[in-house]
Design an enzyme around this catalytic site. Structure first.
Site, mmCIF file in Angstrom:
data_model
loop_
_atom_site.group_PDB
_atom_site.id
_atom_site.type_symbol
_atom_site.label_atom_id
_atom_site.label_comp_id
_atom_site.label_asym_id
_atom_site.label_seq_id
_atom_site.Cartn_x
_atom_site.Cartn_y
_atom_site.Cartn_z
ATOM 1 N N ALA A 1 0.882 -1.172 0.000
ATOM 2 C CA ALA A 1 0.000 0.000 0.000
ATOM 3 C C ALA A 1 0.920 1.222 0.000
ATOM 4 O O ALA A 1 1.821 1.331 0.845
ATOM 5 C CB ALA A 1 -0.893 -0.007 1.233
ATOM 6 N N ILE B 1 4.534 -1.273 3.389
ATOM 7 C CA ILE B 1 4.462 0.145 3.015
ATOM 8 C C ILE B 1 5.308 0.392 1.760
ATOM 9 O O ILE B 1 6.489 0.039 1.707
ATOM 10 C CB ILE B 1 4.989 1.048 4.168
ATOM 11 C CG1 ILE B 1 4.249 0.753 5.493
ATOM 12 C CG2 ILE B 1 4.875 2.516 3.776
ATOM 13 C CD1 ILE B 1 2.768 1.011 5.477
ATOM 14 N N LYS B 2 4.666 1.007 0.779
ATOM 15 C CA LYS B 2 5.364 1.288 -0.479
ATOM 16 C C LYS B 2 5.765 2.760 -0.493
ATOM 17 O O LYS B 2 4.919 3.638 -0.275
ATOM 18 C CB LYS B 2 4.405 0.989 -1.622
ATOM 19 C CG LYS B 2 5.048 0.509 -2.905
ATOM 20 C CD LYS B 2 3.941 0.048 -3.858
ATOM 21 C CE LYS B 2 4.476 -0.395 -5.184
ATOM 22 N NZ LYS B 2 3.386 -0.660 -6.130
ATOM 23 N N VAL B 3 7.046 3.004 -0.735
ATOM 24 C CA VAL B 3 7.543 4.389 -0.772
ATOM 25 C C VAL B 3 8.295 4.604 -2.087
ATOM 26 O O VAL B 3 8.892 3.666 -2.618
ATOM 27 C CB VAL B 3 8.495 4.705 0.422
ATOM 28 C CG1 VAL B 3 7.776 4.571 1.756
ATOM 29 C CG2 VAL B 3 9.748 3.846 0.397
#
Ligand code: G3P
Length: 216
Positions: A56, A82-84
């Site tokens: 996400a 967590i996608k950054v």
């Protein structure tokens, strides 16, 4: 090689999860927009369908904002990753989150040097975009190859998550090179099951079996 599906379409995720061959899901802001659903709701529903990581993505561009959004996203479920983006702020965020034991997928990777930085930041996954690389006149598969070489040289544990996969040949090439994971749209994954000779073979066997008049 692990198989992730790159979608927020619940019916497709269910269908692929039912095969027992789906290891995770990736989403991005465009995919969430396409779903037309609330990001919390749809992400929570997806997380309940698969045991593996569900990426996400944050939308803030600064470190503080990314940390604030990551807090919200990681509370959705234990399997949220967590996608950054691969920026200085993204990698600062990655370093901080992975130090806490949170899974992080560093996305929008377009060079081997960027992938080296993601590994140094402790990323769980790095996402090189093969299709978009090809679209711009570069060789996306060469990029995966270079990253594999560099990660193996230093025994980095960051997993190479080949993204922006457009067809089965990309999947095959990624598997030959040793990408750890590939994420593809549902249609590409479903296409991997198909071969005209499999269909023809079934047709022939069924026709011959019918002639025997037997049943199993
Ligand atoms: O989710 C990241 C990536 O897989 C996007 O692919 O097809 O939009 O380039 P694409």
């Amino acid at each position: 090689m692990k198989f992730f599906v790159d979608t927020a379409d619940i019916a497709d995720i269910k269908e692929l999860a039912d095969t027992g061959l789906l290891d995770g899901v990736t989403t991005n802001p465009s995919i969430i927009a396409k779903s037309g659903r609330d990001f919390r709701e749809v992400t929570a529903e997806i997380c309940g369908l698969v045991d593996g990581p569900v990426s996400a993505e944050v939308v803030a561009l600064d470190h503080a904002g990314m940390m604030r959004e990551a807090e919200i996203l990681r509370k959705i479920a234990d399997n949220v990753c967590i996608k950054v983006p691969l920026t200085i702020d993204g990698l600062k965020t990655c370093k901080k989150l992975t130090a806490d034991g949170t899974m992080v997928n560093v996305t929008l990777c377009f060079s081997a040097n960027q992938a080296l930085l993601a590994a140094k930041a402790g990323a769980t996954f790095v996402s090189p975009f093969i299709g978009r690389h090809d679209d711009n006149g570069f060789d996306g598969i060469d990029l995966i190859s270079d990253i594999r070489l560099i990660y193996d040289n230093y025994a980095y544990e960051t997993q190479i998550l080949a993204a922006s996969i457009r067809h089965g040949v990309h999947v095959l090439q990624c598997a030959k090179i040793g990408a750890d994971v590939m994420t593809a749209p549902p249609a590409v994954i479903k296409g991997l099951f198909k071969h005209i000779l499999t269909d023809k073979g079934i047709e022939g066997f069924m026709a011959d079996w019918a002639k025997t008049g037997q049943s199993i």
